[in-house]
Each structure stands twice: as structure tokens, then as C-alpha cells.
Design a protein around this motif. Structure first.
Motif, PDB file in Angstrom:
ATOM      1  N   MET A 151      48.220  49.437  50.988  1.00 22.47           N
ATOM      2  CA  MET A 151      47.274  49.089  49.910  1.00 22.47           C
ATOM      3  C   MET A 151      47.869  47.948  49.079  1.00 22.47           C
ATOM      4  N   SER A 152      47.081  46.941  48.809  1.00 27.42           N
ATOM      5  CA  SER A 152      47.543  45.800  48.039  1.00 27.42           C
ATOM      6  C   SER A 152      47.889  46.198  46.610  1.00 27.42           C
ATOM      7  N   ASP A 153      48.894  45.505  46.046  1.00 28.48           N
ATOM      8  CA  ASP A 153      49.252  45.729  44.649  1.00 28.48           C
ATOM      9  C   ASP A 153      48.284  45.030  43.699  1.00 28.48           C
ATOM     10  N   LEU A 154      47.286  44.324  44.245  1.00 27.07           N
ATOM     11  CA  LEU A 154      46.330  43.639  43.385  1.00 27.07           C
ATOM     12  C   LEU A 154      45.587  44.623  42.496  1.00 27.07           C
ATOM     13  N   ASP A 155      45.302  45.807  43.011  1.00 28.49           N
ATOM     14  CA  ASP A 155      44.624  46.820  42.206  1.00 28.49           C
ATOM     15  C   ASP A 155      45.487  47.215  41.013  1.00 28.49           C
ATOM     16  N   LEU A 156      46.764  47.419  41.255  1.00 28.27           N
ATOM     17  CA  LEU A 156      47.695  47.784  40.188  1.00 28.27           C
ATOM     18  C   LEU A 156      47.812  46.656  39.182  1.00 28.27           C
ATOM     19  N   ASP A 157      47.899  45.419  39.666  1.00 31.77           N
ATOM     20  CA  ASP A 157      48.005  44.266  38.762  1.00 31.77           C
ATOM     21  C   ASP A 157      46.788  44.181  37.850  1.00 31.77           C
ATOM     22  N   ALA A 158      45.605  44.396  38.419  1.00 34.07           N
ATOM     23  CA  ALA A 158      44.375  44.315  37.623  1.00 34.07           C
ATOM     24  C   ALA A 158      44.360  45.393  36.548  1.00 34.07           C
ATOM     25  N   TYR A 159      44.777  46.602  36.904  1.00 37.19           N
ATOM     26  CA  TYR A 159      44.797  47.690  35.928  1.00 37.19           C
ATOM     27  C   TYR A 159      45.816  47.407  34.819  1.00 37.19           C
ATOM     28  N   CYS A 160      46.984  46.904  35.200  1.00 34.63           N
ATOM     29  CA  CYS A 160      48.011  46.585  34.196  1.00 34.63           C
ATOM     30  C   CYS A 160      47.534  45.491  33.244  1.00 34.63           C
ATOM     31  N   GLN A 161      46.753  44.547  33.737  1.00 38.54           N
ATOM     32  CA  GLN A 161      46.210  43.508  32.868  1.00 38.54           C
ATOM     33  C   GLN A 161      45.274  44.109  31.825  1.00 38.54           C
ATOM     34  N   LEU A 162      44.478  45.093  32.228  1.00 36.90           N
ATOM     35  CA  LEU A 162      43.603  45.769  31.262  1.00 36.90           C
ATOM     36  C   LEU A 162      44.427  46.520  30.223  1.00 36.90           C
ATOM     37  N   MET A 163      45.491  47.169  30.661  1.00 36.57           N
ATOM     38  CA  MET A 163      46.351  47.878  29.718  1.00 36.57           C
ATOM     39  C   MET A 163      47.036  46.906  28.756  1.00 36.57           C
ATOM     40  N   GLN A 164      47.376  45.728  29.258  1.00 38.50           N
ATOM     41  CA  GLN A 164      47.979  44.716  28.396  1.00 38.50           C
ATOM     42  C   GLN A 164      46.975  44.264  27.337  1.00 38.50           C
ATOM     43  N   GLU A 165      45.711  44.151  27.724  1.00 35.22           N
ATOM     44  CA  GLU A 165      44.676  43.793  26.751  1.00 35.22           C
ATOM     45  C   GLU A 165      44.543  44.879  25.687  1.00 35.22           C
ATOM     46  N   ILE A 166      44.643  46.135  26.097  1.00 40.14           N
ATOM     47  CA  ILE A 166      44.599  47.220  25.121  1.00 40.14           C
ATOM     48  C   ILE A 166      45.747  47.087  24.137  1.00 40.14           C
ATOM     49  N   LYS A 167      46.925  46.737  24.610  1.00 41.58           N
ATOM     50  CA  LYS A 167      48.072  46.559  23.712  1.00 41.58           C
ATOM     51  C   LYS A 167      47.796  45.453  22.689  1.00 41.58           C
ATOM     52  N   ARG A 168      47.197  44.363  23.144  1.00 46.25           N
ATOM     53  CA  ARG A 168      46.904  43.263  22.217  1.00 46.25           C
ATOM     54  C   ARG A 168      45.876  43.692  21.172  1.00 46.25           C
ATOM     55  N   ARG A 169      44.858  44.402  21.610  1.00 43.49           N
ATOM     56  CA  ARG A 169      43.828  44.850  20.664  1.00 43.49           C
ATOM     57  C   ARG A 169      44.398  45.886  19.696  1.00 43.49           C
ATOM     58  N   THR A 170      45.305  46.729  20.179  1.00 42.47           N
ATOM     59  CA  THR A 170      45.968  47.685  19.300  1.00 42.47           C
ATOM     60  C   THR A 170      46.783  46.962  18.233  1.00 42.47           C
ATOM     61  N   SER A 171      47.436  45.879  18.616  1.00 40.53           N
ATOM     62  CA  SER A 171      48.212  45.094  17.650  1.00 40.53           C
ATOM     63  C   SER A 171      47.319  44.506  16.569  1.00 40.53           C
ATOM     64  N   VAL A 172      46.114  44.102  16.955  1.00 37.60           N
ATOM     65  CA  VAL A 172      45.167  43.571  15.970  1.00 37.60           C
ATOM     66  C   VAL A 172      44.802  44.653  14.958  1.00 37.60           C
TER      67      VAL A 172
END
Length: 205
Positions: free
Chosen positions: A1-22
Motif C-alpha cells: 500500500m502506498s504511503d500517499l494515503d498516510l501523507d495525505a492524512y498527516c497533512q490534514l492533521m498538520q492543518e488541524i495543528k495550525r488551526r489550533t494555534s490560531v
């Protein structure tokens, strides 16, 4: 299974971190937004976006499932409706918060379900509904919103969201793997993910 799925999910989690910081910035300096109503409304917008990312995150690997769940999302005001819709396409959509404990021998660590201190699905639904209420113009003849209650509750929601996501496992729609997600590790602030593949039954002899 490609790690692209994991990368996409981690990007969403990173966005959550940024919004939490706001949100945390507004909590620390509410005067930046001039007056209480705009500060609360801005925080609630970010919380609502965060909740939607949590709900939809597990569908990132399956475009068809994501399209099905997102159809008409903007018309839904109930967090329970959103959770029900996402569960219909991925029953394992909700992050499972865990506690990682030291292992022994070849096993470096083992996981236990986190007992408390995280956003439950019931709290998700409540927070989503309350954020929906504050993001629409008030009826001038109706009851005035209690902005002070939001100032009190938003930081609590954020703390519970962090408790949910800090270390969690997730199963993505259309993907047989289990993913372990760390929102932060000692050497980096970037979200890290680890893949655990299903390998079938182990031999018994």
C-alpha cells in the motif's frame, strides 16, 4: 500500500495543528479582534473547521467515500448528522486515542486505549452544534448568545481535541492498514505517521 494515503492524512492533521494555534492565539490575546463577539466567532469558526477535518480525515484515501460524505455537508448543522454520515462510509472513521507504554524485549512499546481526557463523539456533536449557532446572525428579538460561555468552553474543547489526536490510531476508508499518528515528536513539530500492515495469521507451530 502506498504511503500517499498516510501523507495525505498527516497533512490534514498538520492543518488541524495550525488551526489550533490560531484558536490558542485568540484565547491568549482576544483584544486583537477588537471585541468579544468577533473573537468568539473566529474561535468557533476554527473549531468547526477542525471538527470537520477530524470527521472527514479517515476518508482522505478514498475519493468516492469522501465525495459521498461531503455531499450536502454545508447544510448540516448537527454534529450527530455528520458523524452518522461519515460512519456510513467508514465505520472506523473516529480517531482512537491511545497511551503508549514501554514494552519489553523485541516489543518496544504497547498501546492501551486512553481512558479519558479526549473529545468523545458526544462532545464532538455538542461542540459542532454550538459553533454552528454562533456563526449565524442572531435574531434581534431572540435570546442573546452567552459569549462568556464560549470563552470558557472553547479552550476546553481544544484541550479535548488535543487529547484525542496527540497519539492516536486511525483506519482509512478503502485501506486495510492501521496507522499510528503522533501529532508531535521530540525532534520535530511535524506530524508523524507509522503504517502497520495486516499480514494475516501467524503460524502456530
Amino acid at each position: 500500500m502506498s504511503d500517499l494515503d498516510l501523507d495525505a492524512y498527516c497533512q490534514l492533521m498538520q492543518e488541524i495543528k495550525r488551526r489550533t494555534s490560531v484558536v490558542n492565539l485568540i484565547v491568549a490575546e482576544p483584544g486583537r479582534l477588537m471585541f468579544k463577539a468577533t473573537a468568539v466567532e473566529s474561535m468557533c469558526l476554527q473549531v468547526r473547521k477542525i471538527l470537520e477535518l477530524i470527521a472527514m480525515g479517515s476518508l482522505v484515501a478514498n475519493e468516492e467515500a469522501l465525495s459521498t460524505a461531503r455531499c450536502g455537508l454545508g447544510k448540516l448543522w448537527s454534529g450527530q448528522q455528520i458523524l452518522r454520515r461519515v460512519r456510513g462510509v467508514n465505520p472506523d472513521f473516529y480517531p482512537r486515542p491511545i497511551v503508549e507504554l514501554p514494552g519489553s524485549g523485541a516489543i518496544k512499546s504497547h498501546w492501551e486505549n486512553k481512558p479519558d481526557g479526549f473529545l468523545t463523539e458526544a462532545q464532538f456533536a455538542e461542540a459542532y452544534a454550538r459553533c454552528h449557532a454562533v456563526l449565524h446572525a442572531e435574531n434581534p428579538l431572540g435570546r442573546t448568545l452567552d459569549y462568556s460561555a464560549y470563552e470558557r468552553d472553547v479552550p476546553l474543547w481544544i484541550a479535548l481535541i488535543i487529547g484525542l489526536l496527540n497519539s492516536h490510531t486511525i483506519r482509512l476508508a478503502g485501506n486495510p492498514n492501521l496507522y499510528l499518528i503522533h501529532m508531535q515528536e521530540a525532534e520535530t513539530e511535524q506530524v508523524r505517521g507509522y503504517v502497520f500492515e495486516h499480514v494475516g495469521s501467524l503460524p502456530t507451530d
